[in-house]
Scaffold this active site. Structure first.
Site, PDB file in Angstrom:
ATOM      1  N   SER A 136      31.807  34.677  38.196  1.00 37.20           N
ATOM      2  CA  SER A 136      31.170  35.822  38.882  1.00 37.20           C
ATOM      3  C   SER A 136      29.719  35.473  39.160  1.00 37.20           C
ATOM      4  O   SER A 136      29.117  34.684  38.405  1.00 37.20           O
ATOM      5  CB  SER A 136      31.243  37.047  37.962  1.00 37.20           C
ATOM      6  OG  SER A 136      30.338  38.040  38.378  1.00 37.20           O
ATOM      7  N   TYR A 150      30.162  41.078  29.730  1.00 36.05           N
ATOM      8  CA  TYR A 150      30.961  40.607  30.859  1.00 36.05           C
ATOM      9  C   TYR A 150      30.304  39.376  31.496  1.00 36.05           C
ATOM     10  O   TYR A 150      30.948  38.343  31.700  1.00 36.05           O
ATOM     11  CB  TYR A 150      31.122  41.734  31.879  1.00 36.05           C
ATOM     12  CG  TYR A 150      31.795  41.317  33.155  1.00 36.05           C
ATOM     13  CD1 TYR A 150      33.185  41.255  33.241  1.00 36.05           C
ATOM     14  CD2 TYR A 150      31.053  40.950  34.282  1.00 36.05           C
ATOM     15  CE1 TYR A 150      33.806  40.854  34.420  1.00 36.05           C
ATOM     16  CE2 TYR A 150      31.662  40.550  35.454  1.00 36.05           C
ATOM     17  CZ  TYR A 150      33.039  40.504  35.523  1.00 36.05           C
ATOM     18  OH  TYR A 150      33.652  40.104  36.683  1.00 36.05           O
TER      19      TYR A 150
HETATM   20  N1  LIG Z   1      35.751  42.755  41.820  1.00 33.85           N
HETATM   21  C1  LIG Z   1      34.625  42.082  41.722  1.00 33.85           C
HETATM   22  O1  LIG Z   1      33.575  42.483  42.280  1.00 33.85           O
HETATM   23  C2  LIG Z   1      34.574  40.793  40.958  1.00 33.85           C
HETATM   24  C3  LIG Z   1      33.459  39.969  41.099  1.00 33.85           C
HETATM   25  C4  LIG Z   1      33.408  38.773  40.415  1.00 33.85           C
HETATM   26  C5  LIG Z   1      34.464  38.395  39.607  1.00 33.85           C
HETATM   27  N2  LIG Z   1      35.544  39.224  39.482  1.00 33.85           N
HETATM   28  C6  LIG Z   1      36.634  38.786  38.622  1.00 33.85           C
HETATM   29  O2  LIG Z   1      37.836  38.810  39.380  1.00 33.85           O
HETATM   30  C7  LIG Z   1      38.933  38.924  38.487  1.00 33.85           C
HETATM   31  C8  LIG Z   1      39.864  40.015  38.995  1.00 33.85           C
HETATM   32  O3  LIG Z   1      39.215  41.267  38.834  1.00 33.85           O
HETATM   33  P1  LIG Z   1      39.390  42.501  39.834  1.00 33.85           P
HETATM   34  O4  LIG Z   1      38.058  42.805  40.371  1.00 33.85           O
HETATM   35  O5  LIG Z   1      40.522  42.245  40.751  1.00 33.85           O
HETATM   36  O6  LIG Z   1      39.740  43.664  38.794  1.00 33.85           O
HETATM   37  P2  LIG Z   1      41.087  44.499  38.541  1.00 33.85           P
HETATM   38  O7  LIG Z   1      41.565  45.112  39.794  1.00 33.85           O
HETATM   39  O8  LIG Z   1      40.752  45.392  37.392  1.00 33.85           O
HETATM   40  O9  LIG Z   1      42.132  43.388  38.107  1.00 33.85           O
HETATM   41  C9  LIG Z   1      42.104  42.780  36.839  1.00 33.85           C
HETATM   42  C10 LIG Z   1      43.422  42.088  36.620  1.00 33.85           C
HETATM   43  O10 LIG Z   1      43.377  41.431  35.343  1.00 33.85           O
HETATM   44  C11 LIG Z   1      44.551  41.794  34.623  1.00 33.85           C
HETATM   45  N3  LIG Z   1      44.289  41.820  33.184  1.00 33.85           N
HETATM   46  C12 LIG Z   1      43.346  42.516  32.518  1.00 33.85           C
HETATM   47  N4  LIG Z   1      43.486  42.335  31.190  1.00 33.85           N
HETATM   48  C13 LIG Z   1      44.555  41.510  31.015  1.00 33.85           C
HETATM   49  C14 LIG Z   1      45.224  40.976  29.898  1.00 33.85           C
HETATM   50  N5  LIG Z   1      44.812  41.238  28.643  1.00 33.85           N
HETATM   51  N6  LIG Z   1      46.292  40.162  30.098  1.00 33.85           N
HETATM   52  C15 LIG Z   1      46.711  39.895  31.345  1.00 33.85           C
HETATM   53  N7  LIG Z   1      46.139  40.372  32.461  1.00 33.85           N
HETATM   54  C16 LIG Z   1      45.069  41.180  32.293  1.00 33.85           C
HETATM   55  C17 LIG Z   1      44.959  43.160  35.147  1.00 33.85           C
HETATM   56  O11 LIG Z   1      46.361  43.327  35.007  1.00 33.85           O
HETATM   57  P3  LIG Z   1      47.098  44.254  33.917  1.00 33.85           P
HETATM   58  O12 LIG Z   1      46.183  45.395  33.602  1.00 33.85           O
HETATM   59  O13 LIG Z   1      48.361  44.657  34.621  1.00 33.85           O
HETATM   60  O14 LIG Z   1      47.351  43.340  32.771  1.00 33.85           O
HETATM   61  C18 LIG Z   1      44.598  43.045  36.618  1.00 33.85           C
HETATM   62  O15 LIG Z   1      45.658  42.480  37.337  1.00 33.85           O
HETATM   63  C19 LIG Z   1      38.341  39.217  37.104  1.00 33.85           C
HETATM   64  O16 LIG Z   1      38.293  38.040  36.349  1.00 33.85           O
HETATM   65  C20 LIG Z   1      36.943  39.675  37.435  1.00 33.85           C
HETATM   66  O17 LIG Z   1      36.067  39.478  36.372  1.00 33.85           O
HETATM   67  C21 LIG Z   1      35.624  40.412  40.143  1.00 33.85           C
END
Ligand SMILES: NC(=O)c1ccc[n+]([C@@H]2O[C@H](COP(=O)([O-])OP(=O)(O)OC[C@H]3O[C@@H](n4cnc5c(N)ncnc54)[C@H](OP(=O)(O)O)[C@@H]3O)[C@@H](O)[C@H]2O)c1
Length: 245
Positions: A136, A150
Site C-alpha cells: 500500500s 495497517y
Molecule cells: N482499497 C484500497 O484503497 C487499498 C489500498 C492499498 C492496498 N489495499 C490492499 O488491497 C487488499 C484488498 O483489500 P480491499 O481494499 O479489496 O478490501 P476488502 O474489500 O475488504 O477485501 C479484503 C479481502 O481480504 C479477505 N480477507 C480478510 N481477512 C481474511 C482472512 N483472515 N483470510 C482470508 N481472507 C481474508 C476478505 O475476504 P473474506 O472476508 O471473505 O475472508 C476480502 O476478500 C488488501 O490487502 C488491502 O490492504 C487496498
C-alpha cells in the site's frame, strides 16, 4: 503468459475485481477467501471462465499451503499467486484496542508470510512463477491513528517481498510488490472522513492489473497522483505526511 492465477481475498473489493479483469483476459483462476458464498457467486458470474475456489482463512497457516497445493493440482499448475487478502481494522496505539491491531497484524503480515511461504514452495518446486504482494502507499512512511498498524504491516510485507526477490534474483521466479493508492472497496467504504485521491474500483484495479502483467519489481498504482506524491511522502516532515493518514 501467466495462464493460471491464484488470488487470495477474492471475495470482495480489489481481489474480486482483479478476478473479473483477469478472467476477461482469458486466464484461469484459483480464488480464496473465508466467504465461500461470495466466491461461488463470483465463479457463476465469471462462467465460462475456468475458476476453482476454496474457503480459506489465511490465519490458519497450515490450511494456506494445503489450499494452494490443491488449487495448483485442480488447475494443473500455478503461474502467478497474488497475496491480496487483507484487513483494515485498527485503532490509535495505546487506546485499548490491541485486539483490532493484532487482528490486522496477524492477517496482513503473518498471514501474508504464510501465503508467500506456500507460493514460493510451489514456485521453487516448478522453478517458475510470479509472486505478487499487495502492499500500500501507506507503507511509504509511518502513519498515524487508526492505520498505524495497517501501514506497518504493509511496510513489513514490502520488505518481505524484497527479501524474497533478493533470494531468487537471476532465477526464472519473479516477485512484484504493488503499492496501491486509495481504491474504493469494502475496506474503506465505512471510513467516516473523506479519503483523499480515492478512485473507483474498476479503474483502480485496471492500473493494478496492467502493472502486474508488466511484472516489475515494484509498482505504485494508479500512477496519478501517487507516483508524483511518493518521493514527497518519503521525505516530507512527519507533520505534513500525517495529513495523508
Ligand atoms: N482499497 C484500497 O484503497 C487499498 C489500498 C492499498 C492496498 N489495499 C490492499 O488491497 C487488499 C484488498 O483489500 P480491499 O481494499 O479489496 O478490501 P476488502 O474489500 O475488504 O477485501 C479484503 C479481502 O481480504 C479477505 N480477507 C480478510 N481477512 C481474511 C482472512 N483472515 N483470510 C482470508 N481472507 C481474508 C476478505 O475476504 P473474506 O472476508 O471473505 O475472508 C476480502 O476478500 C488488501 O490487502 C488491502 O490492504 C487496498
Amino acid at each position: 503468459m501467466r495462464q493460471n492465477i491464484l488470488i487470495t481475498g477474492a471475495s470482495s473489493g480489489l481481489g474480486a475485481e482483479m478476478a473479473r479483469q483477469f478472467a476477461a483476459r482469458g486466464r484461469n483462476l484459483a480464488l480464496c477467501a473465508r466467504r465461500l458464498d461470495r466466491l461461488e457467486a463470483l465463479r457463476d458470474e465469471l462462467a465460462p471462465a475456468k475458476v476453482a475456489i476454496r474457503p480459506l482463512d489465511v490465519n490458519d497457516h497450515d490450511a494456506v499451503l494445503a489450499a494452494f497445493t490443491e488449487l495448483r493440482d485442480e488447475l494443473g499448475g500455478l503461474d502467478r499467486v497474488i497475496v491480496n487478502a487483507g484487513l483494515g481494522k485498527g485503532a490509535r496505539i495505546g487506546t485499548g484496542r490491541f485486539d483490532a491491531n493484532r487482528a490486522t497484524a496477524m492477517t496482513n503480515f503473518v498471514g501474508g508470510l504464510a501465503q508467500c511461504e506456500a507460493a514460493m514452495s510451489l514456485f521453487r518446486e516448478a522453478n517458475a512463477g510470479h509472486l505478487v504482494v499487495v502492499s500500500s502507499v501507506s507503507a511509504l512512511r509511518g502513519m498515524p491513528g487508526a492505520i498505524t498498524t495497517y501501514a506497518a504491516t504493509k511496510a513489513g510485507l514490502a520488505a518481505l517481498a524484497e527479501g524474497i526477490r533478493s533470494d531468487v534474483l537471476g532465477s526464472p521466479i519473479r516477485v512484484t510488490t504493488l503499492f496501491p493508492g486509495y481504491i474504493r472497496s469494502e475496506m474503506n467504504e465505512r471510513v467516516a472522513h473523506r479519503v483523499r485521491f480515492i478512485v473507483d474500483t474498476e479503474p483502480g484495479v485496471r492500473a493494478m492489473v496492467a502493472a502486474i502483467e508488466r511484472e516489475p519489481a515494484k509498482a505504485i498504482v494508479p500512477a496519478w497522483p501517487w507516483r508524483a506524491l511518493a518521493p514527497a511522502i518519503r521525505y516530507l516532515p512527519l507533520g505534513v505526511v500525517r495529513k495523508l493518514g
